[in-house]
Scaffold this motif. Structure first.
Motif, PDB file in Angstrom:
ATOM      1  N   SER A  82       0.795  -1.265  -0.081  1.00  0.00           N
ATOM      2  CA  SER A  82      -0.130  -0.147  -0.185  1.00  0.00           C
ATOM      3  C   SER A  82       0.597   1.098  -0.137  1.00  0.00           C
ATOM      4  O   SER A  82       0.611   2.386  -0.753  1.00  0.00           O
ATOM      5  CB  SER A  82      -0.885  -0.067   1.198  1.00  0.00           C
ATOM      6  OG  SER A  82      -0.330   0.038   2.232  1.00  0.00           O
ATOM      7  N   ILE A  83       2.123   1.056   0.645  1.00  0.00           N
ATOM      8  CA  ILE A  83       2.832   2.330   0.472  1.00  0.00           C
ATOM      9  C   ILE A  83       3.414   2.702  -0.616  1.00  0.00           C
ATOM     10  O   ILE A  83       3.225   3.954  -1.029  1.00  0.00           O
ATOM     11  CB  ILE A  83       4.196   2.258   1.542  1.00  0.00           C
ATOM     12  CG1 ILE A  83       3.607   2.093   3.138  1.00  0.00           C
ATOM     13  CG2 ILE A  83       5.116   3.121   1.527  1.00  0.00           C
ATOM     14  CD1 ILE A  83       4.438   1.857   4.096  1.00  0.00           C
ATOM     15  N   LYS A  84       3.862   1.539  -1.395  1.00  0.00           N
ATOM     16  CA  LYS A  84       4.395   1.889  -2.777  1.00  0.00           C
ATOM     17  C   LYS A  84       3.158   2.189  -3.948  1.00  0.00           C
ATOM     18  O   LYS A  84       3.418   3.176  -4.578  1.00  0.00           O
ATOM     19  CB  LYS A  84       4.733   0.575  -3.417  1.00  0.00           C
ATOM     20  CG  LYS A  84       6.124   0.079  -2.984  1.00  0.00           C
ATOM     21  CD  LYS A  84       6.624  -1.184  -3.509  1.00  0.00           C
ATOM     22  CE  LYS A  84       6.861  -0.919  -4.996  1.00  0.00           C
ATOM     23  NZ  LYS A  84       7.547  -2.277  -5.644  1.00  0.00           N
ATOM     24  N   GLY A  85       2.076   1.727  -3.442  1.00  0.00           N
ATOM     25  CA  GLY A  85       0.724   2.488  -4.289  1.00  0.00           C
ATOM     26  C   GLY A  85       0.447   4.044  -4.274  1.00  0.00           C
ATOM     27  O   GLY A  85       0.354   4.763  -5.109  1.00  0.00           O
ATOM     28  N   ALA A  86       0.581   4.295  -2.987  1.00  0.00           N
ATOM     29  CA  ALA A  86       0.382   5.854  -2.513  1.00  0.00           C
ATOM     30  C   ALA A  86       1.693   6.727  -3.096  1.00  0.00           C
ATOM     31  O   ALA A  86       1.473   7.874  -3.752  1.00  0.00           O
ATOM     32  CB  ALA A  86       0.122   5.955  -0.906  1.00  0.00           C
ATOM     33  N   ILE A  87       2.664   6.190  -2.935  1.00  0.00           N
ATOM     34  CA  ILE A  87       3.702   6.760  -3.313  1.00  0.00           C
ATOM     35  C   ILE A  87       4.007   7.032  -5.027  1.00  0.00           C
ATOM     36  O   ILE A  87       4.458   7.966  -5.553  1.00  0.00           O
ATOM     37  CB  ILE A  87       5.402   6.210  -2.847  1.00  0.00           C
ATOM     38  CG1 ILE A  87       5.273   6.505  -1.186  1.00  0.00           C
ATOM     39  CG2 ILE A  87       6.567   6.783  -3.567  1.00  0.00           C
ATOM     40  CD1 ILE A  87       6.382   5.789  -0.589  1.00  0.00           C
ATOM     41  N   SER A  88       3.697   5.786  -5.482  1.00  0.00           N
ATOM     42  CA  SER A  88       3.681   5.838  -7.016  1.00  0.00           C
ATOM     43  C   SER A  88       2.649   6.853  -7.832  1.00  0.00           C
ATOM     44  O   SER A  88       2.950   7.571  -8.567  1.00  0.00           O
ATOM     45  CB  SER A  88       3.267   4.431  -7.629  1.00  0.00           C
ATOM     46  OG  SER A  88       1.989   3.836  -7.329  1.00  0.00           O
ATOM     47  N   HIS A  89       1.394   6.753  -7.014  1.00  0.00           N
ATOM     48  CA  HIS A  89       0.499   7.871  -7.271  1.00  0.00           C
ATOM     49  C   HIS A  89       1.045   9.373  -7.129  1.00  0.00           C
ATOM     50  O   HIS A  89       0.946  10.000  -8.059  1.00  0.00           O
ATOM     51  CB  HIS A  89      -0.795   7.790  -6.794  1.00  0.00           C
ATOM     52  CG  HIS A  89      -1.614   6.630  -7.257  1.00  0.00           C
ATOM     53  ND1 HIS A  89      -2.638   6.883  -8.232  1.00  0.00           N
ATOM     54  CD2 HIS A  89      -1.836   5.441  -6.996  1.00  0.00           C
ATOM     55  CE1 HIS A  89      -3.122   5.825  -8.537  1.00  0.00           C
ATOM     56  NE2 HIS A  89      -2.525   4.765  -7.964  1.00  0.00           N
ATOM     57  N   ARG A  90       1.521   9.589  -6.012  1.00  0.00           N
ATOM     58  CA  ARG A  90       2.227  10.905  -5.666  1.00  0.00           C
ATOM     59  C   ARG A  90       3.421  11.216  -6.880  1.00  0.00           C
ATOM     60  O   ARG A  90       3.686  12.528  -7.140  1.00  0.00           O
ATOM     61  CB  ARG A  90       2.619  10.757  -4.290  1.00  0.00           C
ATOM     62  CG  ARG A  90       3.014  12.427  -3.865  1.00  0.00           C
ATOM     63  CD  ARG A  90       1.821  13.435  -3.944  1.00  0.00           C
ATOM     64  NE  ARG A  90       1.931  14.256  -2.914  1.00  0.00           N
ATOM     65  CZ  ARG A  90       0.965  14.779  -2.264  1.00  0.00           C
ATOM     66  NH1 ARG A  90      -0.364  14.366  -2.554  1.00  0.00           N
ATOM     67  NH2 ARG A  90       1.137  15.699  -1.525  1.00  0.00           N
TER      68      ARG A  90
END
Length: 155
Positions: A1-9
């Motif tokens: 989930s952390i990678k997903g949020a960082i990829s969107h940002r």
């Protein structure tokens, strides 16, 4: 989930850096953003490419942390009352301030302009501008900290 949020940002910062604002047909969302594809990989009908960013695992081992089950009731926005049968539970970890540390490896083959957007996303997490986890609308998931690159603070 952390990678997903960082990829969107990262996609947000890539679009912002290249002045690809809302309404611009060249602006790309996370799945089609060239910086995100180069950093985090992609999968489509014809091709699969592994990402060039690897996150180490984080473990919460502090004995002062504990978990707690919070009970919630969904509220009917029209009447302001509880919706019948809309009860749910959430298990959360809480405790005093905790230090979480992770190591992120980025391949040297990734172009510097993509890394710039990625680093901006990491700075957003460290400054509290990108909350992570559940209940972020109630103030949970805010982090403060530092980002280091090769042992030096990233400004």
């Amino acid at each position: 989930s952390i990678k997903g949020a960082i990829s969107h940002r990262t996609a947000f910062h890539w679009n912002k850096e290249n002045k690809l604002y809302i309404g611009n047909p060249d602006a790309r969302t996370c799945e089609e953003n060239e910086a995100v594809k180069a950093l985090f990989g992609y999968q489509n009908d014809n091709d699969i490419k592994r990402g060039n960013v690897l996150f180490s695992d984080m473990y919460l081992s502090d004995d002062s942390l504990s978990d707690k089950v919070q009970h919630h009731v969904k509220i009917d926005r029209f009447t302001g009352g509880a919706i019948s049968g809309a009860l749910y539970q959430e298990k959360v970890v809480y405790g005093p301030e905790t230090i979480l540390k992770t190591t992120i490896y980025v391949s040297k083959s990734v172009p510097k302009e993509y890394i710039k957007s990625f680093e901006a996303a990491l700075r957003d997490v460290a400054s509290g501008m990108l909350p992570l986890g559940g209940a972020v609308n109630r103030g949970h998931g805010i982090f403060t900290g530092t980002v280091e690159k090769n042992g030096e603070p990233l400004n």
